[in-house]
Every structure is written in structure tokens, then in C-alpha cells.
Design a protein around this motif. Structure first.
Motif, short mmCIF file in Angstrom:
data_model
loop_
_atom_site.label_atom_id
_atom_site.label_comp_id
_atom_site.label_asym_id
_atom_site.label_seq_id
_atom_site.Cartn_x
_atom_site.Cartn_y
_atom_site.Cartn_z
N THR A 170 0.84 -1.20 0.00
CA THR A 170 0.00 0.00 0.00
C THR A 170 0.87 1.25 0.00
O THR A 170 0.54 2.24 -0.61
N ALA A 195 2.11 1.80 -3.46
CA ALA A 195 0.98 2.21 -4.31
C ALA A 195 0.64 3.67 -4.03
O ALA A 195 0.33 4.43 -4.95
N GLN A 196 0.70 4.04 -2.75
CA GLN A 196 0.45 5.44 -2.39
C GLN A 196 1.52 6.35 -2.98
O GLN A 196 1.21 7.39 -3.55
N ARG A 249 1.20 7.60 -6.37
CA ARG A 249 0.15 8.60 -6.62
C ARG A 249 0.59 10.01 -6.22
O ARG A 249 -0.21 10.95 -6.31
#
Lengths: 90, 207
Positions: free
Chosen positions: B17, B20-21, B24
Motif C-alpha cells: 500500500t 501504491a500510495q 500517486r
């Protein structure tokens, strides 16, 4: 009633450093006349909004923009809208 | 010898996560959990009874909505990442509002219309190319996180253009003006970028 956002307002003295870097002198005691309502303030007394992409100084009487500064990486950009304020040196 | 100092554990331990963060977050930005308030002037207090939203400029007939009429327009929920040019990024912000596509359905655009100036209570303006506002890319929000949009965040309504730096998402927005030529707005006229794509770090003129 004071709104939360308005607690973010400072006065022109808070940006004395940014102004003196541009003008090479203390600007807080210079008089500024609002181009909209004619109110006259010392620059140090103007409303100062600094929590923004730049600095905005506004008239204490009508909140019209008097002076704006953007700390651009290729040199500070200054927009003088009030009267009596000297143009920044090039 | 460098292998002794750069262990596989050290470089490889990121949570899925987390990475993935990180993917962004645009270059030069850092993640925030709160919602910073930025403002270039006093918060306007327009009574809802005298609020209106207009589309004007290069349109056959201008369109205008009262607050009550605006709330009757088809609304959608949006979950978007936002990035401010002051270098914070906030993920998964939750909004409710009306897509600009819906608003533009109410006007007939002049074929010369290529740019938009969003204008707000308090005199703020920002310029955006028309193609950046359409096809689901922008909306006029009046709720944030399930509540009416707070005045300090631009309520009663603000433009949200999440794929551009957040100064383009004009707070207290009162309308869109269709233009033939790009006209620099409040910050753009003093050195900020006319486009403002965070992924290209279009912060300043010439970036």
C-alpha cells in the motif's frame, strides 16, 4: 465573529523581510494608498495573506489588493496596485 | 563491499500500500493527512439567496443557476487525489458536486471557445484550457466528506480540477467564462503556470 480562515490574516510587518529583500530597504513605514477606496495605510499595517502560493497585501478598509509578491525561482515577481508605493528596483 | 550497507531488507521492505500510495504522489510533493487552508484574501460570505452560478463568454446564450436550481442538477460523488503547488498532496478526497460536462450541456459553445476563466466571489480568477475541464475531469463541488463544503475550503461551492495544481480549483466559484485566448488569472499573471500539471511540475511560467 471571527471566522477560522480570518485567523490566518497577518499584517504587513509579517512580510517585512520579503519586502526588504525586494526593495533593499524597510518598507513597513511607507504609506500605501488603496487604488479602490483611497484609504491610506502604512505597508506594515496592511492585511497580509501569506498562506497562499504568494503574498497578498490588502487594504484594511475595503480588502482590495494593494501589493502581491510571488517568490518565483527566477526572481521575485511584484505587482503594485496601490498608489504611493515605489516601483520595485529592477 | 557496498552490499554490506545496502541490504535487500532495507530497500525492499515497503508495504504494497505504501508503494501504491507513493506512486500517486507527483514529483516534489509530500503527503498530508489534514486539509491545509490556503487563501489570498478574506473569506466571502455570499448569502445562498443571492448566490448564482453563470456560464458566459463565448456561448450562444449564457446560462445561470440560483443555489436552489444548482442543487437540482444531477450530482455525483467524486474521490480524487489533489496536489497544491505549495507541495502538499492529499489522497482520496471525497466530494459531491456537478460535473462541468453537465453544466456545459446547458449552453451552446462558440467554436472559438478554447480557454476558460473561472471567477469567484472576492475577485479571484484562474485560467484553464477548456479541454482540461471536460470529459469528467472537473466538477463544481458543494459537499466535502459528506458535509456542506466549509467556507474556508471554498464553500458554498468551488471548482475542482483534481489533475491540475489546486490553485486552479477556484474557491467560492461563481462562474466560468469561455474565452478564445488564454488570459492569465490571479496567480498566473504573477508567474504561475497557465496549465499547472503536477505530474510535469508545471509550477511557474516557463516550467
Amino acid at each position: 465573529m471571527t471566522e477560522p480562515i480570518d485567523e490566518l490574516v497577518l499584517d504587513g510587518n509579517a512580510v517585512a523581510g520579503a519586502l526588504s529583500e525586494i526593495y533593499g530597504d524597510d518598507m513597513t513605514t511607507v504609506l500605501a494608498e488603496c487604488a479602490s477606496c483611497g484609504n491610506v495605510d502604512h505597508i506594515g499595517e496592511l492585511l497580509a495573506y501569506v498562506h497562499a502560493p504568494g503574498i497578498v497585501l490588502r487594504c484594511t478598509a475595503c480588502t482590495t489588493v494593494v501589493l502581491r509578491i510571488v517568490q518565483h525561482p527566477r526572481g521575485a515577481r511584484v505587482d503594485v496596485q496601490g498608489k504611493r508605493i515605489p516601483r520595485p528596483p529592477k | 563491499m557496498p552490499d554490506r550497507f545496502v541490504t535487500r531488507g532495507f530497500v525492499g521492505r515497503r508495504e504494497p500500500t505504501g508503494s501504491a500510495q507513493a506512486a500517486r504522489i507527483p514529483p516534489g510533493q509530500h503527503l498530508v493527512r489534514d486539509f491545509p487552508v490556503l487563501s489570498a484574501g478574506p473569506t466571502p460570505r455570499t448569502p445562498l439567496g443571492s448566490w448564482s452560478f453563470k456560464i458566459e463568454g463565448l456561448v450562444k446564450e449564457p446560462a445561470s443557476w440560483s443555489w436552489a436550481d444548482f442543487l437540482k442538477l444531477p450530482a455525483q460523488d467524486f474521490v480524487k487525489d489533489i496536489s497544491c503547488v505549495t507541495k502538499w498532496t492529499k489522497l482520496d478526497t471525497r466530494w459531491r458536486g456537478v460535473s462541468v460536462d453537465i453544466l456545459l450541456e446547458h449552453v451552446e459553445l462558440d467554436r472559438r471557445a478554447a480557454f476558460v476563466t473561472a471567477f469567484s466571489d472576492g475577485g479571484y480568477t484562474t485560467n484553464i484550457p477548456l479541454p482540461d475541464l471536460v470529459n469528467g475531469q472537473s466538477f463544481v463541488a458543494y459537499e466535502y466528506d459528506g458535509k456542506p463544503l466549509a467556507p474556508e475550503h471554498g464553500g458554498p461551492a468551488r471548482l475542482v480540477v483534481p489533475h491540475l495544481y489546486f490553485w486552479k480549483s477556484a474557491k467560492w466559484v461563481r462562474g466560468l467564462r469561455l474565452m478564445e485566448r488564454d488570459e492569465p488569472g490571479f496567480w498566473e499573471s504573477l508567474g504561475y503556470n497557465n496549465h499547472g500539471d503536477p505530474w510535469k511540475e508545471e509550477r511557474y511560467t516557463g516550467d
